[in-house]
Design a protein around this motif. Sequence first.
Motif, PDB file in Angstrom:
ATOM      1  N   ALA A 311      35.990  37.116  46.106  1.00 33.34           N
ATOM      2  CA  ALA A 311      35.536  36.755  47.078  1.00 33.34           C
ATOM      3  C   ALA A 311      35.634  38.625  48.058  1.00 33.34           C
ATOM      4  O   ALA A 311      34.435  39.052  48.563  1.00 33.34           O
ATOM      5  CB  ALA A 311      35.822  36.075  48.149  1.00 33.34           C
ATOM      6  N   ALA A 312      37.241  39.220  47.223  1.00 34.41           N
ATOM      7  CA  ALA A 312      37.406  39.898  48.793  1.00 34.41           C
ATOM      8  C   ALA A 312      36.765  41.288  48.024  1.00 34.41           C
ATOM      9  O   ALA A 312      36.162  42.606  48.623  1.00 34.41           O
ATOM     10  CB  ALA A 312      38.873  40.041  48.548  1.00 34.41           C
ATOM     11  N   VAL A 313      37.022  41.697  46.526  1.00 36.63           N
ATOM     12  CA  VAL A 313      35.683  42.587  46.174  1.00 36.63           C
ATOM     13  C   VAL A 313      34.438  42.594  46.389  1.00 36.63           C
ATOM     14  O   VAL A 313      34.011  43.496  46.777  1.00 36.63           O
ATOM     15  CB  VAL A 313      35.708  42.420  44.353  1.00 36.63           C
ATOM     16  CG1 VAL A 313      35.027  43.970  43.737  1.00 36.63           C
ATOM     17  CG2 VAL A 313      37.309  43.029  43.888  1.00 36.63           C
ATOM     18  N   GLY A 314      33.655  41.336  46.401  1.00 39.42           N
ATOM     19  CA  GLY A 314      31.930  41.084  46.930  1.00 39.42           C
ATOM     20  C   GLY A 314      32.321  41.415  48.382  1.00 39.42           C
ATOM     21  O   GLY A 314      30.817  41.939  48.833  1.00 39.42           O
ATOM     22  N   ILE A 315      33.201  40.657  49.407  1.00 36.93           N
ATOM     23  CA  ILE A 315      32.854  41.740  50.666  1.00 36.93           C
ATOM     24  C   ILE A 315      32.981  42.967  50.375  1.00 36.93           C
ATOM     25  O   ILE A 315      32.345  43.563  51.238  1.00 36.93           O
ATOM     26  CB  ILE A 315      34.029  40.909  51.375  1.00 36.93           C
ATOM     27  CG1 ILE A 315      34.124  39.977  51.472  1.00 36.93           C
ATOM     28  CG2 ILE A 315      34.128  41.700  52.837  1.00 36.93           C
ATOM     29  CD1 ILE A 315      35.685  39.087  52.261  1.00 36.93           C
ATOM     30  N   VAL A 316      33.888  44.059  50.120  1.00 36.96           N
ATOM     31  CA  VAL A 316      33.673  45.518  50.052  1.00 36.96           C
ATOM     32  C   VAL A 316      32.207  45.742  49.443  1.00 36.96           C
ATOM     33  O   VAL A 316      31.613  46.809  50.168  1.00 36.96           O
ATOM     34  CB  VAL A 316      33.844  46.064  48.998  1.00 36.96           C
ATOM     35  CG1 VAL A 316      34.620  47.264  48.870  1.00 36.96           C
ATOM     36  CG2 VAL A 316      35.840  45.562  49.130  1.00 36.96           C
ATOM     37  N   LEU A 317      31.464  45.538  48.182  1.00 41.48           N
ATOM     38  CA  LEU A 317      30.528  45.644  47.705  1.00 41.48           C
ATOM     39  C   LEU A 317      29.188  44.838  48.898  1.00 41.48           C
ATOM     40  O   LEU A 317      28.526  46.286  49.468  1.00 41.48           O
ATOM     41  CB  LEU A 317      30.250  44.609  46.851  1.00 41.48           C
ATOM     42  CG  LEU A 317      30.770  45.648  46.027  1.00 41.48           C
ATOM     43  CD1 LEU A 317      30.016  44.304  44.149  1.00 41.48           C
ATOM     44  CD2 LEU A 317      30.951  47.063  45.211  1.00 41.48           C
ATOM     45  N   ALA A 318      29.701  44.120  49.847  1.00 39.34           N
ATOM     46  CA  ALA A 318      28.995  43.768  51.009  1.00 39.34           C
ATOM     47  C   ALA A 318      28.549  44.623  51.801  1.00 39.34           C
ATOM     48  O   ALA A 318      27.818  45.414  52.717  1.00 39.34           O
ATOM     49  CB  ALA A 318      29.007  42.349  51.214  1.00 39.34           C
ATOM     50  N   ILE A 319      30.039  45.451  51.959  1.00 42.54           N
ATOM     51  CA  ILE A 319      29.794  46.263  53.296  1.00 42.54           C
ATOM     52  C   ILE A 319      29.290  47.761  53.194  1.00 42.54           C
ATOM     53  O   ILE A 319      28.717  48.440  53.557  1.00 42.54           O
ATOM     54  CB  ILE A 319      31.278  46.242  53.427  1.00 42.54           C
ATOM     55  CG1 ILE A 319      31.632  45.187  54.443  1.00 42.54           C
ATOM     56  CG2 ILE A 319      31.496  47.352  54.383  1.00 42.54           C
ATOM     57  CD1 ILE A 319      33.191  44.931  54.636  1.00 42.54           C
ATOM     58  N   GLY A 320      29.080  47.859  51.708  1.00 40.52           N
ATOM     59  CA  GLY A 320      28.543  48.969  51.291  1.00 40.52           C
ATOM     60  C   GLY A 320      27.689  49.364  50.411  1.00 40.52           C
ATOM     61  O   GLY A 320      26.889  50.551  50.541  1.00 40.52           O
ATOM     62  N   GLY A 321      26.359  48.043  50.437  1.00 46.20           N
ATOM     63  CA  GLY A 321      25.492  48.532  51.065  1.00 46.20           C
ATOM     64  C   GLY A 321      24.369  47.901  49.720  1.00 46.20           C
ATOM     65  O   GLY A 321      23.441  47.983  49.594  1.00 46.20           O
ATOM     66  N   MET A 322      24.876  46.932  49.287  1.00 46.13           N
ATOM     67  CA  MET A 322      24.644  46.097  48.383  1.00 46.13           C
ATOM     68  C   MET A 322      22.769  45.370  48.798  1.00 46.13           C
ATOM     69  O   MET A 322      22.280  44.848  48.064  1.00 46.13           O
ATOM     70  CB  MET A 322      25.334  44.148  47.570  1.00 46.13           C
ATOM     71  CG  MET A 322      24.384  43.664  46.247  1.00 46.13           C
ATOM     72  SD  MET A 322      24.819  44.867  45.766  1.00 46.13           S
ATOM     73  CE  MET A 322      23.574  44.340  44.295  1.00 46.13           C
TER      74      MET A 322
END
Length: 420
Positions: A311-322
Amino acid sequence: MSTHDEFPLSEAPQHARKGFMPIAMVLFSFTFFTGTMFAGGKLGMAFDFTDMLWIAAIGNSLLALYAAALALIASRSGLNTVLMGRFCFGESGSRLSDFLLGFAELGWYAWGTATVAIVLVKILGLASDFTVPLMVLFGLGFSLTAIVGFKGLDLLSRVSVPLMFVLLVVSMVIATRQAGGLSGLLAVVPHESMTFSAAVTMVFGTFASGATQATNWTRLSRSGRVAVAASVVSFLVGNGLMVVAGAWCAMVYQQADIVEVMILQGLSFAAVVMLCLNLWTIQGPTIYNVAAASCHLLRSERRRTATLVAAAVGIVLAIGGMYEMLIPFLVLLGSIIPPVGGVIMADFWYRHRGQYPTLASVRLPRYNLLGLLAYAAGALLACLSPWVAPLVGIATSALCYIVLLQLSGRRQALATEAAQ
């Protein structure tokens, strides 16, 4: 469920098996996904009403058959896809499927987390500074249901699926009235273009990774009949309805974003409820899948810890523009994920004659080069094919694996004869 936390590294035992309704409801919640409606909206912008229905019917029928084929193997063996990968890719080679399936589901999780935050900021008129904190809040919140496990997913699906179904029907009825009835829908002229094969690939790709990983739940089916029936009904009806609803409304309002459509229909509050409830429903199973793949990748039983880290990695990807990458992501998944299922099906039915040995009773090689080569061939041809990429990938990988097994068997036979 079990002290072994839902058996991430072993066969699901008979005492943990369930009937049609629990399996079907979890799969329905899995396929009732707002992202699929966004993809359906792209169809509505590119095809007329009749062609759109044909594409949706063909794409979802193929997806349902693919999901059912893997579900039958899962029910018979008690294994999910990443565990099946040990037989056709090897102990270490199976980490390929772990990575691919984990990557696919993590991408979906990041997209869903980004979507709910961005849309809430837009609908509620919040300052843009709230976007990232909302991504963090929802990214962690969505993971709670998956941490509970199957029981949490089953309970949430029994509430969210009926509500989502009613809201979709209401939205489609309003859109039909706005268009002037069915005759008005038939008269709509598309304003964008897309090839037939790309459209079918996109429909298949919306849940190619989901169909491949639905074995996390279909392996808990009481029988093969339950697994197949639950898969066909949920993927054909659930995913099909989401695609058609998205396309149906997009044709009327010339807007692929279903949340924007509901705002235009005066359903702003319903749009917020639908988005949050729907994404919470799908994000649980999605991050559950990532955790299952991660547990197998690391050979760990700590599914809850894996869920939080994912979930933490997913949040980083979401912030990154997914959020901006949905359609390219779907096309990619439609090419690289189905060949995994093609190799698994060929391995189970051709090499193992429909019966895996238990994982504890067999010593598997580190790498099964035949399976890895077959997957590579299927994925490559799917990426290059102008035809329906998922079908090309499945057929090529399965056929290549069978041919390689035949050639390998003949070579071993010749070596044995020479030794004698």
